[in-house]
Design an enzyme around this catalytic site. Structure first.
Site: not given
Ligand code: SAH
Length: 350
Positions: A85, A105, A112, A116, A119, A333
């Site tokens: 995406e 973006c 990944c 986390c 995510c 995300c």
């Molecule tokens: N792996 C990298 C970049 C991708 S995620 C990182 O972790 O920074 C980009 C941002 O989106 C990160 O800050 C991540 O924590 C956030 N993110 C992921 N899932 C999310 C969600 N459900 N709601 C809001 N932000 C989210």
């Protein structure tokens, strides 16, 4: 081999006469050619040779979706049928002036590995790294499909950019190069989960790229509940690496902090985050959690988000509470891809 992964010097070495390289680069980056056939000032035989030796397109648009707020989301298919995406985010127009900033973006991996807990991108692990061409081509295709000139890049799509370091840096050098996309390094932000040795390496790069770190917890106890990476690189080491970046580059950095109801949104966390932010003179980007189907986390109320932001301000740290954009198109995300794959696996749903 995809031609969009090449530096100008590399392409020049492959061309005879050498000036053909600049003609090709013009077609790719200025005129956004979709095929070698369109490059009409090149001899036909040379075009055929290029088409035999190189791929020109690394991504193929399957779907685009517009949100009511003008965020535009692209679902791209790669040559191995993997899906990624990419999102186009226009600047929020100011109260009196219209901004013409257009941020893309980009994704850096299929899936990944970091898992986390909040995510969508990591739910099924990582499949592979994107190539440099696949990263560059996301920007080119968004530019072509939207008709907008891209001015800023945030590497915040699917995947962990610093886990795909070499391809990422090659792509960013091309995105930055005046002979390609010419987007200033200061307008490119790389966001990481916090891979400590890579942050140090990133700080030593000659390009003035911006760094954002996904913090999401101000203490190890809270952070490791939601980010498994914190076990490997605990806060003390992570913050030392951030300090190294700030002092090597003499640039401000950003912490991203998702607000999840009852998990990391206490005023106690705000106080500690405030101290961290002050010490590193960092900005904090607060992001109200975007609900992901199948996950039980919740977004705090607007008031609670504001209270957290206010607490940071009283500790002397600038914090923006991100305007939510694109929620109606699953812009957050990995969700459009997730939905697309679920629909494919359950053919009865539309
Ligand atoms: N792996 C990298 C970049 C991708 S995620 C990182 O972790 O920074 C980009 C941002 O989106 C990160 O800050 C991540 O924590 C956030 N993110 C992921 N899932 C999310 C969600 N459900 N709601 C809001 N932000 C989210």
């Amino acid at each position: 081999m995809n031609i969009k992964a090449l530096y100008r010097e590399e392409l020049t070495d492959l061309c005879d006469p050498a000036y053909r390289a600049d003609q090709i680069l013009q077609w790719i980056y200025a005129k956004q050619a979709g095929s070698f056939d369109e490059m009409t000032n090149l001899p036909a035989a040379f075009r055929q040779k290029l088409a035999a030796d190189f791929q020109l397109n690394a991504v193929h648009a399957l779907k685009t979706r517009n949100a009511t707020d003008t965020t535009e989301k692209f679902l791209f298919q790669l040559h191995d049928h993997s899906l990624i995406e990419t999102v186009l985010i226009p600047a929020t127009p100011g109260l009196t002036t219209q901004s013409d900033r257009h941020t893309v973006c980009v994704s850096t991996q299929v899936g990944c590995a970091y898992g986390c807990k909040f995510c969508a991108s990591g739910l099924e692990g990582v499949k592979r790294n994107l190539t440099a061409a696949e990263i560059v081509d996301q920007v080119l295709h968004v530019q072509k499909l939207s008709g907008e000139r891209v001015s800023n890049i945030v590497v915040m799509g699917m995947g962990e950019p610093l886990a795909n370091y070499d391809n990422l840096m090659r792509a960013l050098r091309i995105i930055n190069a005046p002979w390609a996309l010419g987007i200033g390094a200061r307008k490119i932000t790389v966001s990481t989960v916090g891979i400590v040795p890579r942050i140090r390496q990133f700080a030593d790069e000659p390009m003035q790229l911006r760094l954002a770190v996904s913090l999401h917890g101000a203490t190890d106890e809270v952070r490791e509940k939601i980010m498994p990476v914190n076990k490997k690189y605990p806060l003390k080491e992570l913050l030392a690496a951030c300090d190294y970046y700030v002092n090597t580059k003499h640039r401000m950095m950003t912490f991203e902090y998702i607000l999840i109801d009852g998990v990391n949104d206490t005023l106690d966390q705000a106080r500690i985050l405030g101290a961290i932010g002050r010490q590193l003179r960092a900005k904090v980007n607060l992001i109200p959690y975007n609900p992901v189907e199948g996950l039980s986390w919740k977004r705090p109320t607007r008031d609670r988000c504001k209270a957290f932001q206010h607490a940071l301000k009283t500790h002397g740290v600038t914090a923006t509470l991100r305007m939510e954009k694109g929620t109606d198109i699953n812009a957050a995300c990995g969700q459009l891809r997730l939905q697309h794959e679920r629909n494919l696996s359950t053919p009865n749903t539309v």
